[in-house]
Motif scaffolding. Structure first.
Motif, short mmCIF file in Angstrom:
data_model
loop_
_atom_site.label_atom_id
_atom_site.label_comp_id
_atom_site.label_asym_id
_atom_site.label_seq_id
_atom_site.Cartn_x
_atom_site.Cartn_y
_atom_site.Cartn_z
N LYS A 1 -11.31 83.45 82.45
CA LYS A 1 -12.50 83.89 81.87
C LYS A 1 -13.55 83.48 83.04
N SER A 2 -13.73 82.13 83.02
CA SER A 2 -14.90 81.38 83.99
C SER A 2 -14.73 81.85 85.16
N LYS A 3 -13.89 82.45 85.91
CA LYS A 3 -13.62 82.88 87.21
C LYS A 3 -13.95 84.46 87.29
N GLU B 1 -9.29 80.72 78.97
CA GLU B 1 -10.61 80.38 79.13
C GLU B 1 -11.07 79.86 80.73
#
Length: 119
Positions: free
Chosen positions: A115-117, A112
């Protein structure tokens, strides 16, 4: 990525002290180089910026090898005397920890964050 990482963990668990060897040696063998390439390609497919691929790969590798080393240590807790001593000071029962569940939990948290990066 999750399945590949789980397979990597299982391989490390199947060969005694392999995680210790990996953290102490440079990644120069064909298998390790192939694994690094595969993971890098998967992160690229997930939309990770090229300049971040090394960082996320390194974090993931450190998570897996560190977790496996802790699993080696947890096997020592199977000894009833050790477990009884730990039980007095901890708010949970070490003998009942589901290492597969714990590994996947940490892996999902990492994914997660990765994914944010991504782009």
């Amino acid at each position: 990525m999750i399945e590949l990482t789980c397979q990597y963990r299982q391989i490390l668990l199947s060969v005694r002290d392999s995680a210790h060897v990996l953290v102490e040696t440079p990644p120069t063998t064909p298998f390790r180089l192939k694994l690094i390439k595969k993971i890098s390609d998967l992160f690229a497919q997930l939309g990770m910026k090229q300049e971040d691929i090394f960082s996320v790969s390194w974090i993931l590798n450190n998570y897996v090898t560190s977790f496996v080393i802790e699993e080696y240590r947890m096997k020592e807790f199977a000894d009833e005397k050790v477990n009884a001593a730990l039980a007095e000071g901890l708010p949970f029962d070490v003998s009942k920890i589901d290492m597969e569940k714990e590994f996947r939990f940490g892996l999902e948290v990492l994914m997660e964050g990765f994914k944010s990066k991504a782009n």
